[in-house]
Structures are given as C-alpha cells and as structure tokens.
Design an enzyme around this catalytic site. Structure first.
Site, PDB file in Angstrom:
ATOM      1  N   GLU A  71       0.823  -1.206   0.000  1.00 46.84           N
ATOM      2  CA  GLU A  71       0.000   0.000   0.000  1.00 46.84           C
ATOM      3  C   GLU A  71       0.859   1.259   0.000  1.00 46.84           C
ATOM      4  OE1 GLU A  71       0.328  -2.452   2.279  1.00 46.84           O
ATOM      5  OE2 GLU A  71      -0.877  -1.989   4.029  1.00 46.84           O
ATOM      6  N   CYS A  97      -0.967  -2.371   8.156  1.00 52.01           N
ATOM      7  CA  CYS A  97      -0.363  -2.105   9.460  1.00 52.01           C
ATOM      8  C   CYS A  97      -0.689  -0.666   9.859  1.00 52.01           C
ATOM      9  CB  CYS A  97       1.151  -2.318   9.397  1.00 52.01           C
ATOM     10  SG  CYS A  97       2.033  -1.066   8.426  1.00 52.01           S
ATOM     11  N   CYS A 100       1.047   2.053   7.576  1.00 48.92           N
ATOM     12  CA  CYS A 100       0.381   2.224   6.285  1.00 48.92           C
ATOM     13  C   CYS A 100      -1.003   2.849   6.460  1.00 48.92           C
ATOM     14  CB  CYS A 100       0.297   0.892   5.539  1.00 48.92           C
ATOM     15  SG  CYS A 100       1.914   0.356   4.909  1.00 48.92           S
TER      16      CYS A 100
END
Length: 143
Positions: A71, A97, A100
C-alpha cells in the site's frame, strides 16, 4: 452492500492477488490497487525501494527494515502521477499495518477492502477511527 459492488470488490481483490505475484519477497507477497471511479489509478506490491537489490529478507529469513509495503508503494506511486487518491478505494491482499494506515488516511483514501486479516489489527482500528470504511472479504480462495 449491493451485489454489483460486492462483485467489483471481489474482482479488484483478485487482481491485487495477481499483482502480489510481482513481489520478490519470500515470506509474504502482498499486492495493492488504488481504484477511483472504476479506474485503477495506482498499483503496488511489497518490495525494496527502486535501485535496491530485489531481496526482501536477510540471511536469517527476516524482512529487511527498508522493504516497502504494497500500500505504501501504491500511495507513493500515485503521488508521483497526475492522479489524486482523494475519495478512492484501496484493495489490498492483507489488512494494513498502523504505519500504512496513517498513509492511507493522509492520502484521502475513503475505503479499504482487504482479503487476509493480519494478526495485528491496529491498522484497521486506526482506519475505522478515522471514518474510513474497512471491508474484509475473507473467502476469495474459492473464486
């Protein structure tokens, strides 16, 4: 969710899975697509920064600290283009996560659709707190 929207979500997730195959990472291959107005405006997969060797893990099998998540690659790629991710949807093979998730919020992405729920849910929790719609579609294996 409408049936047509669900079909599109599943289709883009399958495409993100295929895109993940481009990753040189051994431990986990992750793919991402950013879609706006039914158009793919960016893509990414986990891997090393441009100009680095395409080796994601060290000798002991641990992921190198400078490996970019899928991402993050997609978001930075759209930032270098003439497109805007404002109001878009991010399709990703694994839930993001927390690092991100912060990028997703700042990029103006309004919706995140993912396949695998990662063991840590702090990224999804942060996105939900920011009002970003998170959709988990776990059953892609039969498609």
């Amino acid at each position: 969710m409408t049936e047509k929207k669900d079909q599109l979500d599943r289709r883009y997730l399958r495409m993100a899975r295929i895109w993940a195959e481009n990753s040189y990472c051994v431990r986990r291959k992750v793919g991402a697509l950013i879609v706006k107005d039914k158009m793919i405006i960016s893509d990414g997969y986990n891997g090393t920064p441009a100009g680095f060797e395409n080796v994601c893990e060290d000798e002991s099998g641990l992921t190198k600290p400078y490996v970019l998540h899928a991402e993050a690659n997609a978001i930075t790629k759209v930032a270098r283009s003439n497109n805007s991710s404002e109001g878009s949807t991010l399709y990703i093979t694994a839930s993001p996560c927390v690092e991100c998730a912060k990028l997703i919020i700042q990029a103006g992405i309004r919706r995140v659709v993912f396949n695998e729920l990662y063991r840590l849910t702090d990224g999804v929790d942060l996105l939900s707190r920011a009002g970003i719609e998170c959709v988990h579609i776990p059953d892609l294996d039969n498609e």
